[in-house]
Design a protein around this motif. Sequence first.
Motif, PDB file in Angstrom:
ATOM      1  N   GLN A 131      -2.092  -2.230  -4.459  1.00  0.00           N
ATOM      2  CA  GLN A 131      -3.175  -1.349  -4.882  1.00  0.00           C
ATOM      3  C   GLN A 131      -2.612  -0.252  -5.782  1.00  0.00           C
ATOM      4  N   CYS A 183      -0.024  -6.155   5.526  1.00  0.00           N
ATOM      5  CA  CYS A 183       0.018  -4.882   4.812  1.00  0.00           C
ATOM      6  C   CYS A 183       1.449  -4.352   4.809  1.00  0.00           C
ATOM      7  N   ILE A 241       0.850  -1.186   0.000  1.00  0.00           N
ATOM      8  CA  ILE A 241       0.000   0.000   0.000  1.00  0.00           C
ATOM      9  C   ILE A 241       0.887   1.239   0.000  1.00  0.00           C
ATOM     10  N   SER A 280      -6.909   3.273   0.416  1.00  0.00           N
ATOM     11  CA  SER A 280      -5.915   2.672   1.307  1.00  0.00           C
ATOM     12  C   SER A 280      -6.500   2.249   2.646  1.00  0.00           C
ATOM     13  N   GLY A 306      -7.800  -1.157   1.390  1.00  0.00           N
ATOM     14  CA  GLY A 306      -6.491  -1.769   1.557  1.00  0.00           C
ATOM     15  C   GLY A 306      -6.266  -2.352   2.937  1.00  0.00           C
TER      16      GLY A 306
END
Length: 621
Positions: A311, A287, A263, A272, A276
């Motif tokens: 992403q 993450c 991210i 995000s 995310g």
Amino acid sequence: MIAWIAWMFTTVCAGLFALLIFQRMTYPFFWKDLIYYLKIRKVGKAIKSRMQRGVITYLDCFVNQANKTPDKAFIVFEDQTLTYQDVDKRSNQFAKVFRTEGGLKKGDHVALLMRNEPDFICVWFGLSKLGCEVALLNFNIKSKALLHCFESCGAESLVVGADLVGSLAELLPVLKEKNIEVWVTDASCPYDGVNTLLDKVEQASGLALPDYPSVDLTSNFLFIFTSGTTGLPKAARVGHLKAIMCMAFLQMCGVRSDDNVYITLPLYHMTSSLLGVGGCIQLGATCVLKKKFSASQFWKDCVKYNVTAFQYVGELCRYLVHQPVVPEERAHHVRVAAGSGLRADVWREFIRRFGKINIREAYGLTEASVGFVNYTDEIGPIGRAGYFNKLNASFEFLRCDPQTYEPVRTASGRCVRANKGETGILVAAVSQNSPFLGYAGNKIQSEKKLLRDVFKEGDVYFNTGDLMLQDHRDFVYFRDRVGDTFRWKGENVSTTEVSEIIGSLHFLKEVNVYGVSVPGYEGRAGMAAVVLKPGYSLDGEKLCSHLVQSLPAYSWPWFLRIQTSIDVTETFKQQKGKLVQEGFSPEAVHEPLYFLDQSQRDYIPLTPSLHNDIISGKVRL
């Protein structure tokens, strides 16, 4: 008997084969649509079952995941790794400091101004554990916009990152006058009246709060400011139900619990924070958080942290394909890229250059619960809108007036659906399960987004302001955003389409198309701000020839503005407002300007004398 059975078997097989051929010819994506529909139903049932066990909100899901997989890596940031349990305990510490030192409680509004870092998430979760409604602020906005954000969301407190507190120096006296309590994520601070956090957090207990506040699922969870390309940001209310729905996004894109999700987009953005980070929580994935996107470091980070999914927004991918080749761009293990705004030409180049990565282009809004995911390998669409897709969400494409972009209504006052192959404006039904909570402190703007009595008396739809096209295969294509499209010579011009056509020229690096007013003409004439690739100069004849071959005359940019870079928002949306305002005046624009001379089939320098001739009407467009 055996012969009869053989005949029946052959007949059935032939019938099934014929049916399969018919299905592939008339509805080739039937099975993919059905499988995706069943996947959504499965995820929905899992969420419902989880809620019945008391795991209701976004925060509940995190605490539940921390209890299930306490030692699983949750956040990897630079050389630091925090497990789900680590973040749970640290957010408890923040919560206790905010409650004991700041008196914060359920229902309080707190603004958060921080860059991407683990404590962004820990502070956010800590405040949420107290029942506070957190407003995620864009750290790029200036003092005037910051004050506007405070006023619109009604924040009584501000938490600012240690590396950003200096930028607030001139604003601190104003915040003090407004009785806004300011906290900094540091152990000390050189400014008077700013409360420090880290010195107190280290002394606080990491045990769970004994009095965890109950939450109404239909109430507000966050304030997320729509970045927009013009005007001051609007504080969109994001409810708990919307946040829960967002958490399923990565799962629907094929991300798994064993994935490391990279991210790089700012956490103040829904992409995000909800899709995310929330998607990682939903799956129990890891993450990999980046402080700021870096095109040159991207693939190196993917190799270093064993990234398997990331992403994107479209411009991020475009930056990557314009980077010099590095060994890591083929040595990575990325298998899924999920995001939005990816142009078809960049999409093709991305796949060609960086290997077999499943691109999952999607569309969604901060304010409303409507979205699409392109779960096929078709390049270009943002999703599908067939029978099964309509079962998952209530949306429509409405025919709209080409000048005002207001939905066309019949004599009885009802709206008209756009036909397949016709561009229409996307609207989504507002209901208890799909609410629109509006913009904080802005009832007028909130009401403007609603359409009433659309198909029957009393129904309400959210107007996305986005122009879409559903083709005859039920693929959905994003065409433009109302306000970006302009009208010239009685025709609508799509800035997205013109940008893509011009941007395919080898000597152009970036293109931003918009419309400008010209005295004596209705509508707006096309203009493009362009950035040249290093080592190249503007080839006006080539550009003119390309326009003649690729676009109708009303779509051609009459004016060019050569820039060294294109101004964009933090999520890479092109800024157009200032460009439109400055127009094509050599006095207002101190960068090279060019004008399309049709007689020469070339772009020529736009001098003050030529500008005066255009304004006076001596030179006609």
